[in-house]
Design an enzyme around this catalytic site. Structure first.
Site, PDB file in Angstrom:
ATOM      1  N   CYS A  96      -2.754   8.848   2.382  1.00 16.06           N
ATOM      2  CA  CYS A  96      -2.404   8.321   1.060  1.00 16.06           C
ATOM      3  C   CYS A  96      -3.510   8.600   0.061  1.00 16.06           C
ATOM      4  CB  CYS A  96      -2.089   6.830   1.130  1.00 16.06           C
ATOM      5  SG  CYS A  96      -3.378   5.852   1.893  1.00 16.06           S
ATOM      6  N   GLU A 150       0.873  -1.178   0.000  1.00 13.65           N
ATOM      7  CA  GLU A 150       0.000   0.000   0.000  1.00 13.65           C
ATOM      8  C   GLU A 150       0.902   1.218   0.000  1.00 13.65           C
ATOM      9  OE1 GLU A 150      -3.052  -0.124  -0.466  1.00 13.65           O
ATOM     10  OE2 GLU A 150      -3.747  -2.089   0.168  1.00 13.65           O
TER      11      GLU A 150
END
Length: 517
Positions: free
Chosen positions: A295, A261
């Protein structure tokens, strides 16, 4: 002896209530600093590489026991973990705010994510389904099973210091795996708190082995010990693309499985038919929430030229009035950048934007009434003549670049024209535009939203992205499959031995004559 500060005292009180031994955060070679003021609020000791390997060994031994426990019982363990989290939500959320700098609602929201994924995993513990397939051979049946994978390693980043662990751990526990967690070296206190409450559940749960959950505090060397250990078949890593590239290669070299990720240079498209009131609220949260340190933060905005002059002045007003400050001292929306490096990266990106012809609004450091050692900034809104320069890379800070467009396909191409592929969104009331954006011809991101921003994913859906975002998936949907190993079974319940694809292999049998294999 130096007197403890107010925040150091509060962190110590929270940690004590959360069940963390004071010896674990009172002394050690690594200082833990709060971004709220820049002051030290604790000290921890890093695990050595040898200690890391020993703890991984113990986690592997725990896995060998835990895989024997039926999945619904493993779900009960996770249910108890969720109950512990409910009981400490306020304290743990407050600690997240102190250690990371999030506003209180976001600190509490992170703990709520942990509770939600536990609820999801409890239900999942009775739904670890395999498939049954029709066989081309008579009197045969085919099926697949999912078995526990082993030890799951988790490397998490500073910006979500506890939620990312839970996305992985809750699924891993119900899947029959043990978990070894290496948190960011910059946020060890929240990790100690989560480990303490997990230990309480292990002690209460008769079938749970002692080292079902292991915590490794340390820097890059400690992380490398986890990445390189062959007893860790699954490694989930959250962080920068550069980190993920190194981790992915090392895990692949030993034929492990990596769940990556990584970075996200996320974009939204505002079409002529968009509800601008709705879009404004979504854009503001997506771009400035968590001081731009998610993010999924919105970093690029493509606005149709017909609504640009209506939307931009409203965005500028939001950016000029949004409240900045210490989240503990008042009702503010934007807290500090986590560290000086983030501020320097923001300064460099804004200078590069100016060099590329951009017009920068806001973006200055805020110092009045705030500690000199902390880094508070006004979010920056940058009007760009085209997508270029710093727009093509992720800067982990509150910068929103805005570009106009004429045709939807042009906007989609601009959105997709960067290396990352995490999150995206479109604001439209035209069904054809929405469906085109969601089609194979539209967004190339792992997350694509309609009439909402790029941020704020729910745990029910799989979370992750494409391209340099890493391709991994965590949390909901069928992400659980990454924490298990698939086994295909073929069962012959007949008396003949036909082969697939019509292959014949006849052997002579002295007792039975000829047998058709």
């Amino acid at each position: 002896m130096q007197q403890p500060t107010r925040l150091q005292d509060e962190a110590a009180r929270l940690l004590a209530r959360l069940g963390v031994d004071a010896a674990l955060y009172g002394e050690g070679e690594r200082a833990v600093r709060t971004p709220l003021t820049g002051e030290t609020i604790g000290r921890v000791r890093d695990a050595s590489a040898e200690e890391a390997r020993d703890l991984i060994r113990k986690a592997h031994e725990a896995f060998l026991q835990w895989r024997r426990v039926p999945a619904p019982r493993r779900g009960e363990f996770v249910r108890l973990l969720g109950e512990e989290l409910r009981a400490v939500k306020d304290d743990l959320g407050r600690l997240v705010t102190i250690e990371v700098g999030k506003v209180p609602s976001e600190g509490l929201g992170e703990v709520q994510e942990m509770i939600d994924i536990c609820d999801f995993a409890v239900g999942l513990s009775r739904q670890l389904y395999g498939l049954t397939m029709g066989s081309e051979r008579a009197d045969h049946r085919m099926q697949e099973q999912w078995h526990p994978a082993g030890v799951v390693g988790v490397i998490s980043a500073f910006n979500f210091p506890v939620a990312v662990w839970s996305w992985n751990a809750a699924l891993a526990f119900v899947s029959g795996d043990a978990v070894v967690w290496k948190p960011s070296e910059k946020t060890p206190l929240t990790a100690l708190a989560v480990q303490a409450l997990t230990r309480r559940v292990i002690e209460r749960f008769e079938e749970a082995p002692e080292h079902l959950s292991v915590l490794l505090l340390g820097d890059r060397a400690t992380g490398e010990a986890l990445v390189d250990d062959g007893r860790v078949p699954v490694l989930s890593a959250t962080g920068s693309t550069a980190m993920g590239r190194a981790v992915g290669q090392r895990v692949a070299a030993r034929f492990g499985r990596a769940i990556l990720e990584l970075g996200g240079n996320n974009a939204s498209i505002v079409t002529p038919s968009a509800d601008l009131d709705l879009a404004l609220r979504a854009i503001a949260f997506g771009a400035v929430g968590t001081a731009g340190q998610r993010c999924t933060t919105l970093r690029r905005l493509f606005v149709h030229e017909s609504v640009y002059d209506t939307l931009l002045p409203r965005l500028k007003r939001v950016y000029s009035t949004v409240s900045i400050g210490n989240p503990l001292d008042g009702d503010v929306l934007v807290g500090p950048l986590f560290e000086e490096a983030g501020f320097r990266a923001m300064e460099a990106a804004l200078e590069a934007a100016r060099a590329a012809g951009g017009t920068v609004h806001e973006g200055a450091r805020v110092t009045e009434g705030l500690p000199e050692a902390a880094f508070y900034v006004r979010p920056a809104l940058v009007e760009m003549p085209r997508q270029a320069g710093p727009m093509l890379v992720e800067t982990f800070a509150p910068i929103l670049y805005v570009v106009t467009y004429r045709e939807l396909d042009e906007a989609i191409a601009l959105q997709n024209g960067v290396a990352a592929g995490l999150s995206s969104s479109i604001f439209t009331t035209d069904m054809r535009e929405a469906d085109r954006f969601l089609s194979a011809l539209g967004s190339d991101c792992g997350i694509a939203n309609v009439n909402m921003g790029s941020s704020g994913a729910e745990i029910g859906g799989a979370f992750g992205g494409e391209k340099e975002t890493g391709g991994g998936r965590e949390s909901g949907s069928d992400a659980w499959k990454a924490y298990m190993r698939r086994q295909t079974n073929a069962i012959n319940y007949g008396y003949a031995m036909p082969l697939a694809q019509g292959v014949r292999f006849d052997i002579a049998d002295e007792d039975e004559g000829s047998a058709d294999a």
